[in-house]
Design a protein around this motif. Structure first.
Motif, PDB file in Angstrom:
ATOM      1  N   ILE A  15      43.799  45.848  42.366  1.00  0.00           N
ATOM      2  CA  ILE A  15      43.469  44.367  42.074  1.00  0.00           C
ATOM      3  C   ILE A  15      42.858  44.590  40.815  1.00  0.00           C
ATOM      4  N   HIS A  16      42.045  45.478  40.419  1.00  0.00           N
ATOM      5  CA  HIS A  16      41.088  45.708  39.253  1.00  0.00           C
ATOM      6  C   HIS A  16      41.947  46.508  38.154  1.00  0.00           C
ATOM      7  N   GLY A  17      43.337  46.603  38.294  1.00  0.00           N
ATOM      8  CA  GLY A  17      43.995  47.527  37.462  1.00  0.00           C
ATOM      9  C   GLY A  17      44.142  47.445  36.102  1.00  0.00           C
ATOM     10  N   MET A 167      27.377  36.046  38.202  1.00  0.00           N
ATOM     11  CA  MET A 167      26.301  35.906  37.237  1.00  0.00           C
ATOM     12  C   MET A 167      26.379  36.703  36.140  1.00  0.00           C
ATOM     13  N   HIS A 168      26.689  38.340  36.273  1.00  0.00           N
ATOM     14  CA  HIS A 168      26.442  39.258  35.286  1.00  0.00           C
ATOM     15  C   HIS A 168      27.059  38.792  33.970  1.00  0.00           C
ATOM     16  N   GLU A 178      37.503  36.848  32.311  1.00  0.00           N
ATOM     17  CA  GLU A 178      38.165  35.995  33.367  1.00  0.00           C
ATOM     18  C   GLU A 178      37.424  36.269  34.635  1.00  0.00           C
ATOM     19  N   PRO A 179      37.433  35.128  35.560  1.00  0.00           N
ATOM     20  CA  PRO A 179      36.718  35.295  36.668  1.00  0.00           C
ATOM     21  C   PRO A 179      37.096  36.241  37.652  1.00  0.00           C
ATOM     22  N   TYR A 184      36.209  34.182  45.609  1.00  0.00           N
ATOM     23  CA  TYR A 184      36.460  33.488  46.887  1.00  0.00           C
ATOM     24  C   TYR A 184      36.864  34.240  48.088  1.00  0.00           C
ATOM     25  N   TRP A 185      37.303  35.170  48.017  1.00  0.00           N
ATOM     26  CA  TRP A 185      37.564  36.213  49.101  1.00  0.00           C
ATOM     27  C   TRP A 185      36.206  36.595  49.557  1.00  0.00           C
ATOM     28  N   PHE A 186      35.263  36.848  48.659  1.00  0.00           N
ATOM     29  CA  PHE A 186      33.885  37.398  49.173  1.00  0.00           C
ATOM     30  C   PHE A 186      33.190  36.324  49.901  1.00  0.00           C
ATOM     31  N   VAL A 187      33.194  35.128  49.329  1.00  0.00           N
ATOM     32  CA  VAL A 187      32.688  33.823  49.969  1.00  0.00           C
ATOM     33  C   VAL A 187      33.292  33.547  51.295  1.00  0.00           C
ATOM     34  N   GLY A 188      34.548  33.762  51.433  1.00  0.00           N
ATOM     35  CA  GLY A 188      35.333  33.552  52.962  1.00  0.00           C
ATOM     36  C   GLY A 188      34.517  34.799  53.765  1.00  0.00           C
TER      37      GLY A 188
END
Length: 223
Positions: A15-17, A167-168, A178-179, A184-188
């Motif tokens: 995902i962070h590729g 926030m960082h 980019e966000p 949103y997966w974290f919030v979920g």
């Protein structure tokens, strides 16, 4: 559990590729660690709500231990690759060559890392006492009291991760990237754990209500 941990790390690394290798693996380890801690937090309430889930309850302890190991690896990458063993930088300070002293540059970074260190120390304590030997040495009541530290561990981890997800990179003096796609997966995930624990709590207190006897109802009946 080892295979699950490795699989989570590889998924998050993919995902962070597009990130640099240091940040890619740093975040992959942190994200996988949070998922494992969430699993450790959620299996107990899930077993209260769904009886078949009791079969996977023994994995709760291993999930916490592997989450701690991944968090340790995450911290190691931060020390070596990000702050380069400069502990002052870990708490948001940078060396100022003109002033010949450290100055506070990233307030949030320092506070978030302090929270992360507290969570890591607590995770190490819980992981090293997550055994039958520790239970016998501490006694059941003492061991259970110590293991209740998983609650502050979870919320410290949530606060630490939330800072870096939301926030960082909001500093005015540098470009905002980019966000993070996992916001949103974290919030979920946080809401899922909270919902499971709340539902299990409500079921527990609901099951402990003792119906009033006929005599008790008569005492409280209106005249």
């Amino acid at each position: 559990m080892a295979l699950l941990s490795a699989g989570l790390v590889l998924i998050f690394a993919a995902i962070h590729g597009e990130w640099s290798p240091m940040h890619r693996w740093n975040r992959a380890l942190a994200d996988a660690s949070l998922v494992l801690v969430a699993l450790s937090m959620g299996l107990g309430p899930l077993a209260r709500l769904l009886r078949p889930a009791v079969l996977v309850l023994p994995y709760r302890r291993e999930a916490g231990i592997y989450g701690c190991l991944l968090a340790l690896a995450h911290a190691g990458i931060i020390l070596v690759g990000w702050v380069e063993w400069d502990l002052m930088r870990l708490f948001g300070f940078e060396w100022h060559p003109d002033l010949l002293s450290y100055v506070m540059l990233q307030h949030g970074f320092g506070l978030a890392n302090a929270i992360g260190i507290a969570a890591l120390l607590l995770a190490i304590l819980l992981a090293t006492t997550s055994s039958e030997v520790a239970m016998r040495r501490l006694g059941v009541s003492g061991w259970k009291f110590l293991q209740m530290g998983v609650l502050p561990l979870w919320w410290l981890s949530v606060a630490h991760v939330a800072y870096f997800l939301f926030m960082h990179f909001l500093s005015f003096h540098r470009a905002t990237p980019e966000p993070n796609p996992l916001q949103y997966w974290f919030v979920g995930l946080v809401l899922l754990v909270l919902g499971l624990r709340l539902a299990a709590y409500l079921k527990t207190i609901g099951g402990r209500r003792i119906p009033e006897s006929q005599d008790e109802r008569a005492k409280h009946a209106p005249i």
